[in-house]
Design a protein around this motif. Structure first.
Motif, PDB file in Angstrom:
ATOM      1  N   SER A   5      38.868  43.707  39.326  1.00  0.00           N
ATOM      2  CA  SER A   5      38.411  42.415  39.180  1.00  0.00           C
ATOM      3  C   SER A   5      38.227  41.695  40.318  1.00  0.00           C
ATOM      4  CB  SER A   5      39.631  41.848  38.454  1.00  0.00           C
ATOM      5  OG  SER A   5      40.993  41.713  39.405  1.00  0.00           O
ATOM      6  N   ARG A   6      37.702  40.401  40.179  1.00  0.00           N
ATOM      7  CA  ARG A   6      37.203  39.564  41.141  1.00  0.00           C
ATOM      8  C   ARG A   6      38.360  39.173  42.259  1.00  0.00           C
ATOM      9  NH1 ARG A   6      32.765  36.243  42.405  1.00  0.00           N
ATOM     10  NH2 ARG A   6      33.055  34.505  43.761  1.00  0.00           N
ATOM     11  N   GLU A   7      39.630  39.036  41.614  1.00  0.00           N
ATOM     12  CA  GLU A   7      40.662  38.848  42.328  1.00  0.00           C
ATOM     13  C   GLU A   7      41.142  39.916  43.200  1.00  0.00           C
ATOM     14  OE1 GLU A   7      40.405  38.146  38.972  1.00  0.00           O
ATOM     15  OE2 GLU A   7      40.146  35.844  39.523  1.00  0.00           O
ATOM     16  N   GLU A   8      41.180  41.161  42.655  1.00  0.00           N
ATOM     17  CA  GLU A   8      41.426  42.526  43.375  1.00  0.00           C
ATOM     18  C   GLU A   8      40.531  42.491  44.483  1.00  0.00           C
ATOM     19  OE1 GLU A   8      43.598  45.549  40.185  1.00  0.00           O
ATOM     20  OE2 GLU A   8      41.402  44.973  40.002  1.00  0.00           O
ATOM     21  N   LEU A   9      39.168  42.338  44.151  1.00  0.00           N
ATOM     22  CA  LEU A   9      38.165  42.311  45.376  1.00  0.00           C
ATOM     23  C   LEU A   9      38.575  41.500  46.469  1.00  0.00           C
ATOM     24  CD1 LEU A   9      34.752  42.928  43.621  1.00  0.00           C
ATOM     25  CD2 LEU A   9      35.886  44.553  45.131  1.00  0.00           C
ATOM     26  N   LEU A  10      38.889  40.266  45.916  1.00  0.00           N
ATOM     27  CA  LEU A  10      38.951  39.163  47.092  1.00  0.00           C
ATOM     28  C   LEU A  10      40.318  39.660  48.065  1.00  0.00           C
ATOM     29  CD1 LEU A  10      38.538  35.844  44.872  1.00  0.00           C
ATOM     30  CD2 LEU A  10      37.153  36.650  47.048  1.00  0.00           C
ATOM     31  N   ALA A  11      41.016  40.167  47.227  1.00  0.00           N
ATOM     32  CA  ALA A  11      42.354  40.507  48.177  1.00  0.00           C
ATOM     33  C   ALA A  11      42.198  41.535  48.883  1.00  0.00           C
ATOM     34  CB  ALA A  11      43.553  40.993  47.151  1.00  0.00           C
ATOM     35  N   ALA A  12      41.313  42.520  48.478  1.00  0.00           N
ATOM     36  CA  ALA A  12      41.044  43.735  49.289  1.00  0.00           C
ATOM     37  C   ALA A  12      40.121  43.466  50.655  1.00  0.00           C
ATOM     38  CB  ALA A  12      39.986  44.697  48.630  1.00  0.00           C
ATOM     39  N   MET A  13      39.373  42.473  50.417  1.00  0.00           N
ATOM     40  CA  MET A  13      38.481  41.719  51.581  1.00  0.00           C
ATOM     41  C   MET A  13      39.423  41.109  52.545  1.00  0.00           C
ATOM     42  SD  MET A  13      35.360  40.860  49.331  1.00  0.00           S
ATOM     43  CE  MET A  13      34.323  40.001  50.429  1.00  0.00           C
ATOM     44  N   GLN A  14      40.619  40.720  52.127  1.00  0.00           N
ATOM     45  CA  GLN A  14      41.461  39.949  52.976  1.00  0.00           C
ATOM     46  C   GLN A  14      42.264  40.682  54.089  1.00  0.00           C
ATOM     47  OE1 GLN A  14      42.281  36.593  53.475  1.00  0.00           O
ATOM     48  NE2 GLN A  14      40.545  36.260  52.084  1.00  0.00           N
ATOM     49  N   HIS A  15      42.386  42.200  53.688  1.00  0.00           N
ATOM     50  CA  HIS A  15      43.137  43.066  54.745  1.00  0.00           C
ATOM     51  C   HIS A  15      42.125  44.085  55.364  1.00  0.00           C
ATOM     52  CE1 HIS A  15      44.098  46.228  51.903  1.00  0.00           C
ATOM     53  NE2 HIS A  15      44.040  45.349  50.972  1.00  0.00           N
ATOM     54  N   ALA A  16      41.146  44.649  54.429  1.00  0.00           N
ATOM     55  CA  ALA A  16      40.478  45.742  54.852  1.00  0.00           C
ATOM     56  C   ALA A  16      39.202  45.636  56.133  1.00  0.00           C
ATOM     57  CB  ALA A  16      39.528  46.405  53.715  1.00  0.00           C
ATOM     58  N   ASP A  17      39.445  46.628  56.794  1.00  0.00           N
ATOM     59  CA  ASP A  17      38.392  46.599  57.918  1.00  0.00           C
ATOM     60  C   ASP A  17      36.990  47.012  57.370  1.00  0.00           C
ATOM     61  OD1 ASP A  17      40.270  46.324  59.990  1.00  0.00           O
ATOM     62  OD2 ASP A  17      41.086  48.159  60.029  1.00  0.00           O
ATOM     63  N   VAL A  18      37.092  48.050  56.447  1.00  0.00           N
ATOM     64  CA  VAL A  18      35.721  48.375  55.854  1.00  0.00           C
ATOM     65  C   VAL A  18      36.065  48.501  54.217  1.00  0.00           C
ATOM     66  CG1 VAL A  18      34.374  50.287  55.461  1.00  0.00           C
ATOM     67  CG2 VAL A  18      35.213  49.885  57.702  1.00  0.00           C
ATOM     68  N   LEU A  19      35.076  47.860  53.529  1.00  0.00           N
ATOM     69  CA  LEU A  19      35.281  47.949  52.192  1.00  0.00           C
ATOM     70  C   LEU A  19      34.268  48.807  51.655  1.00  0.00           C
ATOM     71  CD1 LEU A  19      36.508  46.423  49.285  1.00  0.00           C
ATOM     72  CD2 LEU A  19      34.193  45.278  49.445  1.00  0.00           C
ATOM     73  N   VAL A  20      34.389  49.777  50.573  1.00  0.00           N
ATOM     74  CA  VAL A  20      33.512  50.811  49.923  1.00  0.00           C
ATOM     75  C   VAL A  20      33.490  50.358  48.482  1.00  0.00           C
ATOM     76  CG1 VAL A  20      33.054  53.190  49.431  1.00  0.00           C
ATOM     77  CG2 VAL A  20      34.473  52.567  51.694  1.00  0.00           C
ATOM     78  N   PRO A  21      32.448  49.452  48.298  1.00  0.00           N
ATOM     79  CA  PRO A  21      32.266  49.264  46.809  1.00  0.00           C
ATOM     80  C   PRO A  21      31.198  50.261  46.236  1.00  0.00           C
ATOM     81  CG  PRO A  21      30.664  47.744  48.216  1.00  0.00           C
ATOM     82  CD  PRO A  21      31.628  48.821  49.195  1.00  0.00           C
ATOM     83  N   THR A  22      30.896  49.777  44.879  1.00  0.00           N
ATOM     84  CA  THR A  22      29.921  50.327  44.079  1.00  0.00           C
ATOM     85  C   THR A  22      29.123  49.579  43.446  1.00  0.00           C
ATOM     86  OG1 THR A  22      30.904  50.811  42.105  1.00  0.00           O
ATOM     87  CG2 THR A  22      31.433  52.390  43.897  1.00  0.00           C
ATOM     88  N   VAL A  23      28.184  50.001  42.497  1.00  0.00           N
ATOM     89  CA  VAL A  23      27.125  49.001  42.015  1.00  0.00           C
ATOM     90  C   VAL A  23      27.860  48.002  41.047  1.00  0.00           C
ATOM     91  CG1 VAL A  23      26.678  50.709  39.979  1.00  0.00           C
ATOM     92  CG2 VAL A  23      24.939  48.746  40.488  1.00  0.00           C
ATOM     93  N   THR A  24      29.300  48.393  40.614  1.00  0.00           N
ATOM     94  CA  THR A  24      30.013  47.539  39.626  1.00  0.00           C
ATOM     95  C   THR A  24      30.663  46.365  40.112  1.00  0.00           C
ATOM     96  OG1 THR A  24      31.875  49.125  39.753  1.00  0.00           O
ATOM     97  CG2 THR A  24      30.274  49.582  38.044  1.00  0.00           C
ATOM     98  N   ASP A  25      30.511  46.364  41.495  1.00  0.00           N
ATOM     99  CA  ASP A  25      31.165  45.255  42.289  1.00  0.00           C
ATOM    100  C   ASP A  25      30.299  44.253  42.842  1.00  0.00           C
ATOM    101  OD1 ASP A  25      33.929  46.742  42.352  1.00  0.00           O
ATOM    102  OD2 ASP A  25      33.105  47.976  43.666  1.00  0.00           O
ATOM    103  N   LYS A  26      30.364  43.022  42.162  1.00  0.00           N
ATOM    104  CA  LYS A  26      29.642  41.935  42.462  1.00  0.00           C
ATOM    105  C   LYS A  26      30.367  41.255  43.573  1.00  0.00           C
ATOM    106  CE  LYS A  26      26.080  39.164  42.092  1.00  0.00           C
ATOM    107  NZ  LYS A  26      24.528  39.398  42.011  1.00  0.00           N
ATOM    108  N   ILE A  27      29.590  41.275  44.929  1.00  0.00           N
ATOM    109  CA  ILE A  27      30.134  40.529  46.162  1.00  0.00           C
ATOM    110  C   ILE A  27      29.108  39.419  46.381  1.00  0.00           C
ATOM    111  CG2 ILE A  27      30.783  41.017  48.350  1.00  0.00           C
ATOM    112  CD1 ILE A  27      31.246  44.024  47.732  1.00  0.00           C
ATOM    113  N   ASP A  28      29.597  38.433  45.949  1.00  0.00           N
ATOM    114  CA  ASP A  28      28.598  37.249  46.191  1.00  0.00           C
ATOM    115  C   ASP A  28      29.000  36.263  47.756  1.00  0.00           C
ATOM    116  OD1 ASP A  28      30.740  35.784  45.367  1.00  0.00           O
ATOM    117  OD2 ASP A  28      30.118  35.637  43.440  1.00  0.00           O
ATOM    118  N   ALA A  29      28.152  35.263  48.023  1.00  0.00           N
ATOM    119  CA  ALA A  29      28.498  34.489  48.816  1.00  0.00           C
ATOM    120  C   ALA A  29      29.859  33.823  49.135  1.00  0.00           C
ATOM    121  CB  ALA A  29      27.335  33.463  49.079  1.00  0.00           C
ATOM    122  N   ALA A  30      30.396  33.347  47.653  1.00  0.00           N
ATOM    123  CA  ALA A  30      31.579  32.809  47.738  1.00  0.00           C
ATOM    124  C   ALA A  30      32.832  33.784  48.054  1.00  0.00           C
ATOM    125  CB  ALA A  30      31.682  32.199  46.354  1.00  0.00           C
ATOM    126  N   MET A  31      32.815  35.103  47.901  1.00  0.00           N
ATOM    127  CA  MET A  31      33.640  35.889  48.168  1.00  0.00           C
ATOM    128  C   MET A  31      33.659  36.194  49.547  1.00  0.00           C
ATOM    129  SD  MET A  31      33.426  38.401  44.957  1.00  0.00           S
ATOM    130  CE  MET A  31      34.646  39.501  45.356  1.00  0.00           C
TER     131      MET A  31
END
Length: 328
Positions: A38-64
């Motif tokens: 979910s968007r919330e899960e992605l936001l949480a991951a981006m708060q502590h990860a050094d590296v994020l490994v997303p796929t095409v199903t993950d929308k990562i926009d400017a606000a995130m």
């Protein structure tokens, strides 16, 4: 004291061998369920990860990206396309983006060629007749399709995927035509037996089969719009193994229903898994669930590229598959 291992968060389930190697190399958090974050899960991951490994199903926009933690310095995308990531904003915030190009071109081209054959030879209709028990035996005029040898194939986007399609189609005796942002070198054209069209309008009006192989960018969104689709021959078919957004799907559906285009073979769709029910109901289409790159070998190679990009970054160097914003 050994250096602290990078914290890596993976957003989807990957092949077991890839996940195991990621765990060996990094402090890796894997996805338990094979569902998009979910968007919330992605936001949480981006708060502590050094590296994020997303796929095409993950929308990562400017606000995130604006709320990402300061420690996030690399988005190592599992896949070649990066239209789901705001690459320019990421780079502005000091976050590098890498991808996995050149891994699944052959696999995707196999599917494109299969769709060309499936639509022109009416394979989906034949399968339905057999599965529903409606076949009553051979007749000379039943299920007549079209011969592809000698037909003109237009390739929209002559990158690695487009060239792989061209090689396969040439082996089937098709004439190769293409439209690309830049014309290929003469020796490459000669090798592929390909004719360049500067005008996409002129090419689509003349080909018997159109294969979409360009990425989705702001300039290619609805590149095949209603006006351009109407330029195609009523006997022509269109195949898309690239990105669904390149075609105006509603306009395509209307024209297929009206017989203004003979058929379509689609592995990607404009609204992801939310496929127009009117499109699904048509006999003159072959629809696949985005399997262009779905081979065991390809998925593992994609994972290997992701790990090389992360390891190179961890060693203080530029990832080999770094995405440069102005290219996309």
């Amino acid at each position: 004291m050994p250096a602290k291992r990078l914290s890596v968060v993976v957003t989807r389930r990957l092949p077991a061998v890839v996940e195991a190697r990621l765990k060996e190399l990094f402090e890796t958090t894997l996805r338990v369920d094979d569902t998009p974050m979910s968007r919330e899960e992605l936001l949480a991951a981006m708060q502590h990860a050094d590296v994020l490994v997303p796929t095409v199903t993950d929308k990562i926009d400017a606000a995130m990206l604006a709320t990402a933690g300061a420690q996030l310095r690399l988005i190592a995308n599992y896949g070649a396309g990066v239209d789901h990531i705001d690459v320019a904003t990421a780079r502005q915030r000091g976050i590098l983006v890498s991808n996995t190009p050149g891994v699944v071109s052959e696999d995707t081209a196999d599917i494109a060629m299969m769709l060309i054959l499936a639509v022109t030879r009416r394979i989906p209709e034949g399968l339905r007749v057999m599965q529903e028990g409606g076949w009553r035996g051979w007749t000379p005029t039943a299920m007549l399709g079209g011969r592809i040898a000698g037909k003109k194939l237009g390739i929209l986007g002559m990158g690695q995927n487009g060239r792989a399609v061209a090689r396969r189609a040439a082996a089937f005796g098709m004439e190769i035509h293409y439209n690309n942002r830049k014309r290929l070198h003469p020796e490459v054209e000669a090798e592929l037996g390909a004719t360049w069209w500067e005008s996409l309008d002129q090419m689509v009006a003349r080909v018997d089969v159109l294969s979409i192989n360009c990425p989705h960018t702001p300039s290619t969104f609805h590149l095949m719009n209603a006006r351009r689709l109407k330029l195609m021959k009523p006997t022509a078919v269109i195949v898309n193994t690239s990105r669904g957004e390149v075609i105006d799907e509603n306009a395509l559906t209307r024209m297929l229903r009206a017989g203004e285009i003979a058929g379509a073979g689609l592995d990607v769709f404009e609204d992801g898994a939310n496929i127009n029910p009117r499109l699904r109901a048509l006999d003159n289409v072959a629809l696949l669930p985005h399997v262009g790159s779905a081979t065991r070998e390809g998925r593992i190679e994609m994972g290997e590229k992701v790990m090389i990009n992360i390891k190179t970054f961890a060693d203080g160097h530029r990832p080999p598959d770094l995405v440069v914003p102005n290219i996309f």
